[in-house]
Design a protein around this motif. Structure first.
Motif, short mmCIF file in Angstrom:
data_model
loop_
_atom_site.label_atom_id
_atom_site.label_comp_id
_atom_site.label_asym_id
_atom_site.label_seq_id
_atom_site.Cartn_x
_atom_site.Cartn_y
_atom_site.Cartn_z
N ILE A 36 47.99 25.92 5.39
CA ILE A 36 48.89 26.03 6.77
C ILE A 36 48.11 26.72 7.91
O ILE A 36 47.51 27.83 7.43
CB ILE A 36 50.19 26.77 6.34
N GLY A 37 48.15 25.98 8.90
CA GLY A 37 47.25 26.80 10.04
C GLY A 37 48.55 27.42 11.18
O GLY A 37 49.61 26.68 11.47
N ALA A 38 48.16 28.56 11.95
CA ALA A 38 49.15 29.17 12.73
C ALA A 38 48.41 29.90 13.69
O ALA A 38 47.76 30.88 13.47
CB ALA A 38 49.89 29.83 11.86
N PRO A 39 48.32 29.47 15.16
CA PRO A 39 47.93 30.20 16.06
C PRO A 39 49.32 31.34 16.52
O PRO A 39 50.25 30.72 16.51
CB PRO A 39 47.83 29.26 17.28
N LEU A 40 48.97 32.57 16.48
CA LEU A 40 49.92 33.42 16.80
C LEU A 40 49.64 34.45 17.77
O LEU A 40 48.26 34.62 17.99
CB LEU A 40 50.15 34.32 15.37
N ASP A 48 54.96 41.49 19.94
CA ASP A 48 56.21 41.91 18.94
C ASP A 48 56.51 40.52 18.25
O ASP A 48 56.80 40.68 17.05
CB ASP A 48 57.06 42.67 19.64
N GLU A 49 56.81 39.66 18.96
CA GLU A 49 57.42 38.37 18.29
C GLU A 49 56.28 37.54 17.28
O GLU A 49 56.71 37.47 16.52
CB GLU A 49 57.69 37.49 19.56
N GLU A 54 54.02 36.54 11.69
CA GLU A 54 52.89 36.92 10.69
C GLU A 54 53.45 37.83 9.58
O GLU A 54 53.07 37.41 8.32
CB GLU A 54 51.72 37.87 11.41
N GLY A 55 54.32 38.60 9.77
CA GLY A 55 54.93 39.32 8.65
C GLY A 55 55.66 38.86 7.62
O GLY A 55 55.64 38.83 6.51
#
Length: 404
Positions: A36-40, A48-49, A54-55
């Motif tokens: 699973i890929g995620a740009p954060l 903060d969001e 991520e958490g």
């Protein structure tokens, strides 16, 4: 808050990619891993969001892999999360989404926070035909682009404003005039637009309806104009720091109204902590509250209570709708992979389109545009130091009070 979890890190393309999994796959067993890929947005204005996403994904991932992974097509697969910090830069979010697809060979993508950045990443996902789950994008303008690979777990914005306008008019019959003040950004703008329409439909007079630019650091001129219009209800949209500043300047300028709504301020702990007593009485709308009591759900958590217990044990604070929607999106994704029987992107996309399931967060059934179907969404209010639910009746635990 999220320092509890540690990731393997490496530096690539001037960005840090974090790979989280129970064990990194070798070439021999790489096919047995769902990537699973995620740009954060882990730094910058939306950090903060982004850290909330991520958490909660790490909490979800730890639980999945502690249970041995997921069953797909007769075999067991581990789940891996590959994430990059796009530093709250929309263009960079798109670039890193492309890197996740082309270099990291992820099977699916998770969208970043907010409708604007989700829209950018969705264009990349569509180009490469990679399924994309959006857990914090509710603006219908994101979903009207003809994207076939985008699916969102938040319901449309309109349902939030209609219910609020009707309820507030009923609870405070003397309410006649509303001032609407919104951030000129995809989600906040759409909420401000929807609220003005809902207010008019409910018989209210919109005496002020303006937008402020992204990055505005002084709302005094607009707030002075609002004060002159003497509204009974002030409705402001934006992100946490916008709303904290707006509420403080209302106090400084002596602006009072029986109803002050900030979307989605009170849904975030950072809002109430940042304002202290000034948050008291502020109302908002949200997509989820932990007072909901779903049971028999599909996914890592089969009840709302179970998710709440694990989350509070890990983070020592209550979850908000961002946490819940994003964790549920991960469950929806796994369910689609299991239904597809593989990580084949077209099959997973088709399985997502056919999704009709109950998660701990609530029911998920995607419409023709990829958005979760509309449902009753909570209206909340800060009362003292607590967040109370005013609506819907099934989970309400307080009556509405006027802002003091």
């Amino acid at each position: 808050m999220f320092g509890k979890f540690k990731d393997t890190a490496f530096v690539a393309a001037a960005a840090v990619a974090l790979v989280s999994t129970a064990s990194l796959p070798s070439a021999a067993n790489a096919a047995d891993v769902l990537r699973i890929g995620a740009p954060l947005a882990l730094t910058g204005g939306l950090a903060d969001e982004g850290k909330k996403q991520e958490g909660v994904w790490q909490l979800w991932l730890d639980k999945v892999n502690a249970n041995g992974g997921i069953k797909v097509g007769g075999k067991t697969m581990k789940v891996e999360l590959v994430k990059y910090d796009y530093q709250t830069d929309g263009k960079r979010a798109g670039q890193l989404a492309e890197k996740l697809v082309t270099d990291d060979k992820v099977d699916v993508l998770m969208a970043p926070f907010g409708s604007g950045h989700t829209k950018i990443v969705a264009a990349v996902a569509e180009r490469y035909q990679v399924p994309l789950l959006a857990c914090v994008a509710s603006s219908e303008s994101v979903y009207d682009q003809g994207f076939k690979y985008l699916f969102g777990t938040l319901a449309p914005n309109g349902g939030m404003t209609d219910a609020m306008a009707v309820m507030f008019k009923e609870k405070m019959p003397s309410t006649a005039k509303i001032a609407v003040y919104g951030r000129d950004d995809v989600f906040p703008k759409s909420m401000a637009t929807a609220m003005a329409k809902s207010a008019e439909s409910a018989g209210l007079k919109v005496v002020y309806n303006e937008l402020y630019a992204v990055g505005t650091m002084d709302h005094s001129a607009a707030l002075s104009a609002i004060k002159a219009a003497s509204p009974d209800w002030i409705y402001m949209t934006g992100y946490t720091q916008d709303l904290i500043l707006g509420r403080k300047q209302m106090k400084d300028l002596g602006i009072e109204a029986p109803i002050i709504t900030m979307v989605t301020g009170p849904a975030y702990r950072e809002f109430t902590e940042g304002l202290g007593d000034l948050a008291d009485g502020v109302t908002s709308s949200t997509w989820w509250h932990h007072a909901t009591a779903y049971t028999g759900a599909t996914g890592v958590w089969d009840t709302t209570a179970g998710f709440y217990k694990d989350f509070t044990a890990a983070f020592k604070t209550d979850p908000d709708y961002v946490h819940a929607s994003c964790a549920a999106a991960a469950d929806v994704l796994v369910n689609a992979v299991q239904k597809a029987g593989s990580t084949d992107k077209t099959k997973v996309r088709d399985a997502l389109a056919a999704t009709d399931m109950l998660t701990f967060y609530g029911p998920i059934k995607f419409g023709a545009n990829g958005m979760n179907q509309g449902r009753e969404m909570p209206v909340i209010q800060v009362q003292g130091k607590d967040i109370k639910v005013l609506y819907p009746a099934g989970i309400a635990n307080a009556d509405m009070i006027a802002v003091k």
